[in-house]
Design a protein around this motif. Sequence first.
Motif, PDB file in Angstrom:
ATOM      1  N   THR A  68       0.820  -1.254   0.008  1.00 39.97           N
ATOM      2  CA  THR A  68      -0.032   0.126   0.004  1.00 39.97           C
ATOM      3  C   THR A  68       0.907   1.172   0.155  1.00 39.97           C
ATOM      4  O   THR A  68       0.488   2.218  -0.800  1.00 39.97           O
ATOM      5  N   LYS A  69       2.054   1.206   0.757  1.00 35.59           N
ATOM      6  CA  LYS A  69       2.623   2.665   0.742  1.00 35.59           C
ATOM      7  C   LYS A  69       3.416   2.963  -0.494  1.00 35.59           C
ATOM      8  O   LYS A  69       3.321   3.982  -0.927  1.00 35.59           O
ATOM      9  N   THR A  72       0.557   4.752  -2.016  1.00 35.65           N
ATOM     10  CA  THR A  72       0.618   6.434  -1.434  1.00 35.65           C
ATOM     11  C   THR A  72       1.700   7.130  -1.904  1.00 35.65           C
ATOM     12  O   THR A  72       1.691   8.383  -2.312  1.00 35.65           O
ATOM     13  N   TYR A 159       4.170   7.066   6.890  1.00 32.16           N
ATOM     14  CA  TYR A 159       3.084   6.831   5.529  1.00 32.16           C
ATOM     15  C   TYR A 159       1.458   7.261   6.031  1.00 32.16           C
ATOM     16  O   TYR A 159       1.168   7.604   5.307  1.00 32.16           O
ATOM     17  N   THR A 160       1.376   7.318   7.349  1.00 32.02           N
ATOM     18  CA  THR A 160       0.110   7.794   7.757  1.00 32.02           C
ATOM     19  C   THR A 160      -0.038   9.302   7.409  1.00 32.02           C
ATOM     20  O   THR A 160      -1.050   9.783   7.173  1.00 32.02           O
ATOM     21  N   GLY A 163      -0.563  10.215   3.867  1.00 31.22           N
ATOM     22  CA  GLY A 163      -1.768   9.824   3.367  1.00 31.22           C
ATOM     23  C   GLY A 163      -2.720  11.170   3.853  1.00 31.22           C
ATOM     24  O   GLY A 163      -3.599  11.734   3.233  1.00 31.22           O
ATOM     25  N   TRP A 174      -8.096  10.042   1.567  1.00 35.78           N
ATOM     26  CA  TRP A 174      -6.884   9.152   0.576  1.00 35.78           C
ATOM     27  C   TRP A 174      -7.534   8.168  -0.197  1.00 35.78           C
ATOM     28  O   TRP A 174      -7.012   8.104  -1.304  1.00 35.78           O
ATOM     29  N   GLU A 175      -8.475   7.388   0.260  1.00 30.95           N
ATOM     30  CA  GLU A 175      -8.780   6.201  -0.429  1.00 30.95           C
ATOM     31  C   GLU A 175      -9.490   6.782  -1.894  1.00 30.95           C
ATOM     32  O   GLU A 175      -9.550   6.210  -3.064  1.00 30.95           O
ATOM     33  N   LEU A 178      -6.880   7.898  -4.271  1.00 32.91           N
ATOM     34  CA  LEU A 178      -6.415   6.684  -4.824  1.00 32.91           C
ATOM     35  C   LEU A 178      -7.115   6.129  -5.920  1.00 32.91           C
ATOM     36  O   LEU A 178      -6.694   5.699  -6.881  1.00 32.91           O
ATOM     37  N   PRO A 225      -3.180   4.158   4.892  1.00 36.80           N
ATOM     38  CA  PRO A 225      -2.144   4.509   3.623  1.00 36.80           C
ATOM     39  C   PRO A 225      -0.751   3.853   3.865  1.00 36.80           C
ATOM     40  O   PRO A 225      -0.131   3.962   3.152  1.00 36.80           O
TER      41      PRO A 225
END
Length: 461
Positions: A68-69, A72, A159-160, A163, A174-175, A178, A225
């Motif tokens: 996932t990173k 992001t 990474y949070t 996001g 974020w989602e 994405l 994220p």
Amino acid sequence: MTTPQEELLPGTRRALLHRIAVAQAEGRAPSLVAAVVRDGRAVWHGARTSVEGHGPDENVQYRIGSITKTFTAVLVMRLRDEGVLDLGDPLEKHVPGTSTGEVTVAQLLAHTSGLAAESPAPWWERSPGALRPSLADVLGDQPFRHPVGRRFHYSNPGYTLLGALVKKLRGAPWEEVLRDEVLDPLGLDRTGVRPQAPHAGGWAVHPWADAMLSEPAEDLGRMAPAGQLWSTTGDLARFAAFLTRGDDRVLRARSVQEMRTPAAPAEAADVVDGATYGLGLQIQHRDGRLLVGHSGSLPGFLANLTISVADDVAAVALANCTSGPMLSTVAADLVRIVAEAEPRIPDPWRPLAEVDPSALELTGQWYWGTYGFALRLTADGLASLEPLAGNGRRSRFRPNGDGTWTGLEGYYAGELLKAVRRPDGSVDHLDLGSFVFTRQPYDEGASVPGGVDPEGWRGFR
């Protein structure tokens, strides 16, 4: 579907199947699925499972954890390419109040921010995201473990924060960003923040018995994220092709290449393996190959995506167990099997479309002191400078349109190469970041720093 030209040979397919079969059996994984990408297309899918008569295909979702990173990171690089931010910007410039001081966007991408590896207890991967409603809850009272920018230290909270940066600058979750900016353009319809059938269940396998325990699948909330996504080998195969070639609808090839470039020093324990980190991508040398990609794990799932850009081969491996097969090794082996059994056929040589006389004049043999180099023009419009012998400094150079060239890699990355001419227009020497290259070793007719001994070359008794 693949065309006959893209299909792998039967022996190669059997070797790939054997590799994942061994991994599933010895790693005691309830199921293991894999895919291989060559020349930008998926050319093989394989699966092994403990459920008789059922083999998950390339459309079955697994949780992919920290892969996932990389998604992001792509969103952040898009913001950079649009001029919305600079990688050198402090996060606080765009997301004030995080208590991260001068930590930059680039440092968050490369895990050199000094932030802690994990958020405060309880363990975020196995607890509801609702327990961490704010960034302060993610970072805790003492967010730093190291001085900013001094060392690589993998950070999930980092990474949070990225996001949160995407959400702030796009004005949408974020989602959603994405989905709109990466997943939909690339056709990754089976990738998302929540599982959609068909999907695998996550399991823990008892270390001392062939018994299994169901793992919870928590919504990670603010930590999404860093590790929320579910995906398939089919979707990740397409994502691997994007990370190799780029896609102007999402991120240009040059920016994807930047993500694949080391941006963080290797940890002492990783020096032997040559492992380091780029901007959202892990980088390692294995079996003489440079491999890029990312691993992932969450309770009940393991994942790995590995790419050899030079071979134009990538592999994806997913399993639904908390611990078990080393998928980083499995994916690297899948790449190696294809690359060695069916080596990439080079593109045909083609001449330059146009020849610039002033550039052609610079080609040939040059000397830096007594070190010999050759400068060549290549069909891709670049110039290459390589030592005539040994393993000296080498680089490719991009023309700037004004007679100068900029180095693209190695010691000369970013350095300026230019021809210094005499009053009559002839080339006296090449200047490369103040280094003088002449047509003859210490050419007495050229402007050599420090001058040339007027007695010239001589023997010694």
